[in-house]
Design a protein around this motif. Structure first.
Motif, PDB file in Angstrom:
ATOM      1  N   TYR A 176      59.042 -37.807  82.007  1.00 53.75           N
ATOM      2  CA  TYR A 176      59.816 -36.671  81.508  1.00 53.75           C
ATOM      3  C   TYR A 176      60.084 -35.619  82.572  1.00 53.75           C
ATOM      4  O   TYR A 176      61.105 -34.941  82.533  1.00 53.75           O
ATOM      5  CB  TYR A 176      59.154 -36.036  80.291  1.00 53.75           C
ATOM      6  N   ASP A 177      59.193 -35.444  83.531  1.00 55.04           N
ATOM      7  CA  ASP A 177      59.440 -34.458  84.592  1.00 55.04           C
ATOM      8  C   ASP A 177      60.726 -34.781  85.340  1.00 55.04           C
ATOM      9  O   ASP A 177      61.539 -33.897  85.606  1.00 55.04           O
ATOM     10  CB  ASP A 177      58.264 -34.388  85.563  1.00 55.04           C
ATOM     11  N   MET A 198      58.087 -27.745  78.480  1.00 53.69           N
ATOM     12  CA  MET A 198      57.411 -26.964  77.463  1.00 53.69           C
ATOM     13  C   MET A 198      57.159 -27.869  76.273  1.00 53.69           C
ATOM     14  O   MET A 198      58.001 -28.671  75.901  1.00 53.69           O
ATOM     15  CB  MET A 198      58.281 -25.772  77.082  1.00 53.69           C
ATOM     16  N   TYR A 199      56.019 -27.729  75.685  1.00 51.33           N
ATOM     17  CA  TYR A 199      55.645 -28.550  74.553  1.00 51.33           C
ATOM     18  C   TYR A 199      55.712 -27.728  73.281  1.00 51.33           C
ATOM     19  O   TYR A 199      55.271 -26.593  73.250  1.00 51.33           O
ATOM     20  CB  TYR A 199      54.232 -29.110  74.732  1.00 51.33           C
ATOM     21  N   ALA A 200      56.293 -28.308  72.240  1.00 52.96           N
ATOM     22  CA  ALA A 200      56.355 -27.619  70.953  1.00 52.96           C
ATOM     23  C   ALA A 200      54.968 -27.650  70.336  1.00 52.96           C
ATOM     24  O   ALA A 200      54.434 -28.704  70.061  1.00 52.96           O
ATOM     25  CB  ALA A 200      57.372 -28.290  70.036  1.00 52.96           C
ATOM     26  N   ALA A 201      54.390 -26.500  70.175  1.00 48.69           N
ATOM     27  CA  ALA A 201      53.026 -26.416  69.635  1.00 48.69           C
ATOM     28  C   ALA A 201      52.995 -25.322  68.588  1.00 48.69           C
ATOM     29  O   ALA A 201      53.932 -24.547  68.442  1.00 48.69           O
ATOM     30  CB  ALA A 201      52.039 -26.102  70.752  1.00 48.69           C
ATOM     31  N   THR A 221      64.148 -26.907  77.524  1.00 47.26           N
ATOM     32  CA  THR A 221      63.566 -28.220  77.290  1.00 47.26           C
ATOM     33  C   THR A 221      62.348 -28.109  76.397  1.00 47.26           C
ATOM     34  O   THR A 221      61.500 -27.237  76.601  1.00 47.26           O
ATOM     35  CB  THR A 221      63.141 -28.862  78.627  1.00 47.26           C
ATOM     36  N   TRP A 222      62.263 -28.994  75.419  1.00 45.67           N
ATOM     37  CA  TRP A 222      61.129 -29.052  74.511  1.00 45.67           C
ATOM     38  C   TRP A 222      60.691 -30.495  74.373  1.00 45.67           C
ATOM     39  O   TRP A 222      61.516 -31.392  74.276  1.00 45.67           O
ATOM     40  CB  TRP A 222      61.508 -28.522  73.131  1.00 45.67           C
ATOM     41  N   VAL A 223      59.392 -30.702  74.375  1.00 45.14           N
ATOM     42  CA  VAL A 223      58.834 -32.021  74.111  1.00 45.14           C
ATOM     43  C   VAL A 223      58.009 -31.918  72.835  1.00 45.14           C
ATOM     44  O   VAL A 223      57.092 -31.107  72.745  1.00 45.14           O
ATOM     45  CB  VAL A 223      57.936 -32.511  75.265  1.00 45.14           C
ATOM     46  N   VAL A 224      58.376 -32.714  71.864  1.00 43.44           N
ATOM     47  CA  VAL A 224      57.596 -32.815  70.640  1.00 43.44           C
ATOM     48  C   VAL A 224      56.665 -34.001  70.858  1.00 43.44           C
ATOM     49  O   VAL A 224      57.116 -35.132  70.991  1.00 43.44           O
ATOM     50  CB  VAL A 224      58.499 -33.040  69.407  1.00 43.44           C
ATOM     51  N   ALA A 225      55.377 -33.726  70.945  1.00 49.68           N
ATOM     52  CA  ALA A 225      54.391 -34.758  71.247  1.00 49.68           C
ATOM     53  C   ALA A 225      53.561 -35.069  70.008  1.00 49.68           C
ATOM     54  O   ALA A 225      53.097 -34.152  69.310  1.00 49.68           O
ATOM     55  CB  ALA A 225      53.489 -34.295  72.388  1.00 49.68           C
ATOM     56  N   ARG A 271      68.386 -30.582  84.208  1.00 50.27           N
ATOM     57  CA  ARG A 271      68.569 -29.182  84.634  1.00 50.27           C
ATOM     58  C   ARG A 271      69.603 -29.075  85.743  1.00 50.27           C
ATOM     59  O   ARG A 271      70.413 -28.152  85.758  1.00 50.27           O
ATOM     60  CB  ARG A 271      67.239 -28.588  85.091  1.00 50.27           C
ATOM     61  N   ARG A 272      69.564 -30.026  86.680  1.00 53.95           N
ATOM     62  CA  ARG A 272      70.586 -30.016  87.747  1.00 53.95           C
ATOM     63  C   ARG A 272      71.972 -30.200  87.146  1.00 53.95           C
ATOM     64  O   ARG A 272      72.910 -29.500  87.514  1.00 53.95           O
ATOM     65  CB  ARG A 272      70.295 -31.114  88.768  1.00 53.95           C
TER      66      ARG A 272
END
Length: 67
Positions: free
Chosen positions: A38-39, A1-4, A55-59, A46-47
């Motif tokens: 990142y995947d 998920m991307y922080a938007a 999970t968050w990705v700040v792009a 997660r495992r």
């Protein structure tokens, strides 16, 4: 998920991203090339967290991702 930006037009606050009882993995990317691995990182995390991971990705804007 991307922080938007949310529907209010404001980006999410760090406190909001960390809210909850699950573990949180916060990643940052300066450019598109950094997003590729990142995947795998997220899947491994997660495992290890037995699925209890947000999970968050700040792009950076250079990445061109909005959501």
């Amino acid at each position: 998920m991307y922080a938007a930006a949310s529907s209010t037009g404001f980006p999410p606050r760090l406190f909001d991203l960390l809210r909850g009882q699950d573990h949180t993995l916060l990643l940052y990317a300066d450019d598109e090339a950094q997003l590729a691995p990142y995947d795998g990182v997220v899947a491994s995390a997660r495992r290890a967290a037995q699925g209890r991971l947000s999970t968050w990705v700040v792009a950076a804007r250079a990445c061109g991702r909005t959501a």
